[in-house]
Design an enzyme around this catalytic site. Structure first.
Site, PDB file in Angstrom:
ATOM      1  CG  HIS A   1       5.803   1.254  -2.821  1.00  4.88           C
ATOM      2  ND1 HIS A   1       6.662   1.934  -1.991  1.00  4.88           N
ATOM      3  CD2 HIS A   1       6.591   0.765  -3.810  1.00  4.88           C
ATOM      4  CE1 HIS A   1       7.897   1.869  -2.450  1.00  4.88           C
ATOM      5  NE2 HIS A   1       7.885   1.158  -3.552  1.00  4.88           N
TER       6      HIS A   1
ATOM      7  CG  ASP B   1       8.240   3.686   1.445  1.00  5.00           C
ATOM      8  OD1 ASP B   1       7.494   4.416   2.133  1.00  5.00           O
ATOM      9  OD2 ASP B   1       7.815   2.769   0.720  1.00  5.00           O
TER      10      ASP B   1
ATOM     11  CG  HIS C   1       5.177   3.801   5.375  1.00  2.00           C
ATOM     12  ND1 HIS C   1       4.969   4.822   4.468  1.00  2.00           N
ATOM     13  CD2 HIS C   1       4.395   4.065   6.455  1.00  2.00           C
ATOM     14  CE1 HIS C   1       4.085   5.679   4.984  1.00  2.00           C
ATOM     15  NE2 HIS C   1       3.728   5.244   6.180  1.00  2.00           N
TER      16      HIS C   1
ATOM     17  CG  ASP D   1       6.184  -0.416   1.983  1.00  2.00           C
ATOM     18  OD1 ASP D   1       5.415   0.039   2.851  1.00  2.00           O
ATOM     19  OD2 ASP D   1       6.447   0.192   0.934  1.00  2.00           O
TER      20      ASP D   1
ATOM     21  CG  HIS E   1       0.050   0.516   0.303  1.00  2.00           C
ATOM     22  ND1 HIS E   1      -0.201   1.857   0.097  1.00  2.00           N
ATOM     23  CD2 HIS E   1      -0.401   0.262   1.555  1.00  2.00           C
ATOM     24  CE1 HIS E   1      -0.751   2.376   1.182  1.00  2.00           C
ATOM     25  NE2 HIS E   1      -0.890   1.431   2.066  1.00  2.00           N
TER      26      HIS E   1
ATOM     27  CG  ASP F   1       6.021   5.554  -1.142  1.00  2.00           C
ATOM     28  OD1 ASP F   1       5.486   6.686  -1.077  1.00  2.00           O
ATOM     29  OD2 ASP F   1       5.441   4.516  -0.795  1.00  2.00           O
TER      30      ASP F   1
ATOM     31  CG  ASP G   1       5.407   7.427   1.901  1.00  2.00           C
ATOM     32  OD1 ASP G   1       6.583   7.030   1.837  1.00  2.00           O
ATOM     33  OD2 ASP G   1       4.453   6.653   2.143  1.00  2.00           O
TER      34      ASP G   1
ATOM     35  CD  GLU H   1       1.432   4.254  -2.216  1.00  2.00           C
ATOM     36  OE1 GLU H   1       0.435   4.999  -2.172  1.00  2.00           O
ATOM     37  OE2 GLU H   1       1.391   3.033  -1.952  1.00  2.00           O
TER      38      GLU H   1
END
Length: 310
Positions: free
Chosen positions: A100, A127, A129, A131, A144, A230, A232, A275
């Site tokens: 990412h 996501d 996260h 980021d 990332h 993403d 995740d 990802e």
């Protein structure tokens, strides 16, 4: 999407920004899952541009808070140019990662396109996260975890000026959904800069429908809607092929509703898929489910629904 653009698939097979190797195989896993055929059945022409060719992963520890800094810069410059060229030609780019960190390339490319076209920009960052790290805050040095912050102008010039200007996007353009893992200092930085975050607690308390209504509020035909997806974002029980799994993500039905409500706007104009790590998958299961969600983004629905984009 009433006037359907040509969809351009761009492979970016690199894991230089990640902590776990293997996401460089993600683009081909999506191709094996027939991403092109899945999109074509909704009336789109799909062109596969193949894979970008960039520097290999040197697999070295961080230097001054960044792992693989030069390689990340090189990949993002290439990916920015590829995404921007498609937008300039009136096409719909799908950047297939790769890790990412490449989100920086797409964010700066769509921002550049919007500046030149005089359009507003709305970014949905799907996501686990945020980021939004910097080299001073990151516990790992993996870039990332930094692309949103870099696109907003927080970081070194080599990363923050890709696309021609420093801080290509405003934090207020970013709406993050599904967040459930944020570093200790990062959470305060996000709050300070005004990023809109719908974390999993918000989704739990308010539901995915209300969440998406808030995230999509105020869009009009003069808005470029960019989706950065993403793997995740999804709960690892349905999408295990990611190196940064976090329990408690959206279920299949919650994620499907998210995608269908984005599709209902008719405004999605660019997409990242990031990802996907086939080395952690089970018989390409996660790539197949990602393609299923991408179908929903491009118009798959159980019933014929009224066209709300007219």
């Amino acid at each position: 999407m009433t006037n359907k653009p040509t969809v351009a698939l761009i492979g970016a097979p690199t894991d230089v920004g990640a902590g776990v190797r293997g996401v460089n195989l993600g683009p081909d896993a999506l191709r094996i899952a027939d991403i092109d055929k899945a999109i074509e059945q909704y009336g789109f022409t799909v062109i596969d541009r193949g894979n970008l060719q960039g520097p290999a992963n040197p697999n070295q520890p961080p230097v001054n808070g960044y792992r693989h800094f030069d390689e990340v810069v090189a990949w993002n410059k290439m990916a920015h140019d590829a995404v921007y060229d498609e937008l300039k030609n009136g096409n719909f780019p799908i950047l297939m990662g790769g890790d990412h960190c490449l989100g920086l390339a797409s964010l700066t490319a769509v921002a550049r396109h919007c500046r030149e076209q005089g359009k507003k920009l709305r970014i949905l960052w799907l996501d686990a996260h945020a980021d939004f790290n910097t080299s001073e805050m990151t516990p790992s040095g993996n870039i990332h975890g930094m692309p949103v912050a870099c696109a907003c102008g927080f970081g070194p010039d080599e990363l923050t000026t890709i696309g021609g200007v420093r801080g290509a996007i405003s934090p207020k353009d970013v709406y993050q959904i599904g967040i459930r893992s944020v570093d200790a200092k990062e959470k305060y930085f996000i709050n300070e800069k005004g990023v809109t975050v719908f974390d999993m607690r918000y989704i739990d308390e308010n539901g995915m429908r209300h969440t998406m209504e808030q995230a999509l509020k105020g869009l009009d035909n003069d808005t470029h809607l960019h989706i950065s997806f993403d793997v995740d974002f999804l709960d690892p029980s349905i999408a295990p092929a990611v190196g940064t799994t976090v329990m408690g993500g959206p279920t299949y039905r919650e994620a499907s509703l998210c995608m269908e409500m984005i599709a209902d706007t008719g405004l999605m104009a660019s997409l990242d898929i990031m990802e996907l790590n086939p080395t952690l998958d089970e018989r390409n299961r996660t790539a197949v489910i990602m393609v299923d969600f991408i179908e929903s983004l491009f118009g798959k629905s159980t019933l014929v629904r009224p066209d709300t984009t007219q």
